[in-house]
Design a protein around this motif. Structure first.
Motif, PDB file in Angstrom:
ATOM      1  N   GLU A   1      85.867 132.283  22.134  1.00  0.00           N
ATOM      2  CA  GLU A   1      86.887 132.595  23.188  1.00  0.00           C
ATOM      3  C   GLU A   1      87.644 131.263  23.365  1.00  0.00           C
ATOM      4  O   GLU A   1      88.986 131.151  23.362  1.00  0.00           O
TER       5      GLU A   1
ATOM      6  N   GLU B   1      79.573 128.742  19.026  1.00  0.00           N
ATOM      7  CA  GLU B   1      79.108 128.956  20.335  1.00  0.00           C
ATOM      8  C   GLU B   1      80.072 129.475  21.633  1.00  0.00           C
ATOM      9  O   GLU B   1      79.733 130.091  22.336  1.00  0.00           O
ATOM     10  N   ASN B   2      81.278 128.970  21.431  1.00  0.00           N
ATOM     11  CA  ASN B   2      82.322 129.476  22.288  1.00  0.00           C
ATOM     12  C   ASN B   2      83.493 129.662  21.675  1.00  0.00           C
ATOM     13  O   ASN B   2      84.311 129.207  21.486  1.00  0.00           O
TER      14      ASN B   2
END
Length: 341
Positions: A288, A285-286
């Motif tokens: 980064e 989902e994330n």
């Protein structure tokens, strides 16, 4: 006339007197075979007696050097085997070939071999010998008078006259490795003051406790042994993995693959989850944020977001693999709820 006795001796019936020096040599060799269990079998081709005498002096107290005729050495070993019954020494006779000798020692063979091989003497090229290396004549002044240019022309060496002496214009490959040295090449190298060859004692094999092994075995390092062992383990694991046959080497890989398949299946579910699967979902989902955390932890500053996101799929589940069995097989309520839906 008185009768005279006439004695007739047939060939081979006369008693032979063995020289005392051969008896002393046999006693010395038998004594060394009694005292030492290890010896280096060496060759001394093109090695002078002075060089050997210097090495005897330098290694005194650490090693015993013994050289002699091969036929005499074989005869002494055969007699020694008959006297002692030590048939293992017959393996030593196969190594007695050529211009060889023995170095008896109680030290490490590997360390002693390196010291012996490092002791080389620079020698001039002699006509009739075989070149152990390629020989090149460098360009530049030779110090020879211009009247000797015909000597270079006969050998196709380009020269010129400079300041009253002969200069070689370019580098010349005068002797090839393994070729026989000719009289002209040897004479030229002597005039130029070039000694291209280095000769020394070479360790061919090692006799230890009845076994004769090649000396190249001492060049094998522990890292090479470990690398070969791990390579064999990988091949066995790959074969067992392909055959679906569980063994000690491939079971961890099979469990890891099963867990990865379980994670892939869990990503398709909406109501069922566990700790390891939650971590994978958070990364996906994330990505980064995960890349920034990896860079801060020393994972490499030049990594891009996509590359960092791909790596966790392989590495991240391993720390949480210990909770996989509890999540997969222990949460029966969640699985029943999903089936009822």
């Amino acid at each position: 006339m008185t009768d005279q006795e006439i004695k007739i001796e047939l060939p081979g019936t006369r008693d032979k007197q063995v020289p005392q020096r051969k008896l002393d040599y046999g006693t010395k060799l038998k004594g060394l075979l009694d005292e030492y269990d290890t010896c280096l079998i060496v060759t001394i081709t093109n090695v002078g007696s002075k060089q050997i005498a210097e090495m005897r002096k330098d290694f005194r107290g650490r090693a015993r050097f013994l050289f002699g005729k091969n036929t005499l050495i074989r005869k002494i070993i055969r007699d020694y085997v008959k006297e002692t019954g030590n048939a293992k020494l017959m393996n030593l006779m196969e190594a007695v070939t050529g211009n060889c000798g023995f170095i008896f020692t109680k030290e490490s063979c590997s360390a002693l071999r390196k010291e012996i091989m490092a002791r080389k003497k620079q020698c001039a090229a002699k006509a009739g010998t075989f070149a152990p290396v390629d020989v090149f004549v460098p360009p530049g002044p030779t110090g020879m008078e211009p009247t000797q240019t015909a000597f270079f022309q006969a050998m196709n060496i380009p020269t010129r006259i400079n300041r009253g002496q002969i200069d070689i214009e370019e580098e010349v490959h005068i002797i090839e490795k393994g070729a026989k040295v000719g009289a002209s090449e040897a004479s030229l190298l002597i005039k130029l003051g070039i000694k291209p060859f280095y000769y020394g004692i070479k360790v061919q094999s090692i006799y230890e406790e009845g076994q004769v092994i090649d000396a190249s075995v001492l060049d094998i390092t522990t890292d090479q042994i470990a690398s070969s062992f791990y390579s064999g383990l990988r091949q066995v694991a790959a074969l067992c993995f392909t055959l679906n046959y569980p063994t000690m080497v491939n079971v961890p890989h099979s469990l890891l693959r099963a867990y990865k398949d379980t994670l892939a299946f869990g990503l398709e579910l909406n109501t069922y989850s566990w700790g390891g699967l939650d971590t994978i979902k958070t990364i996906l989902e994330n990505p980064e944020a995960f890349a920034a955390a990896a860079a801060a932890g020393g994972g490499g500053g030049g990594a891009t977001g996509g590359g960092a996101a791909a790596a966790p799929k392989e590495d991240t589940p391993e720390p949480d693999s210990s909770v996989a069995p509890a999540g997969v097989f222990g949460n029966d309520d969640s699985s029943s709820e999903e089936s009822s839906d």
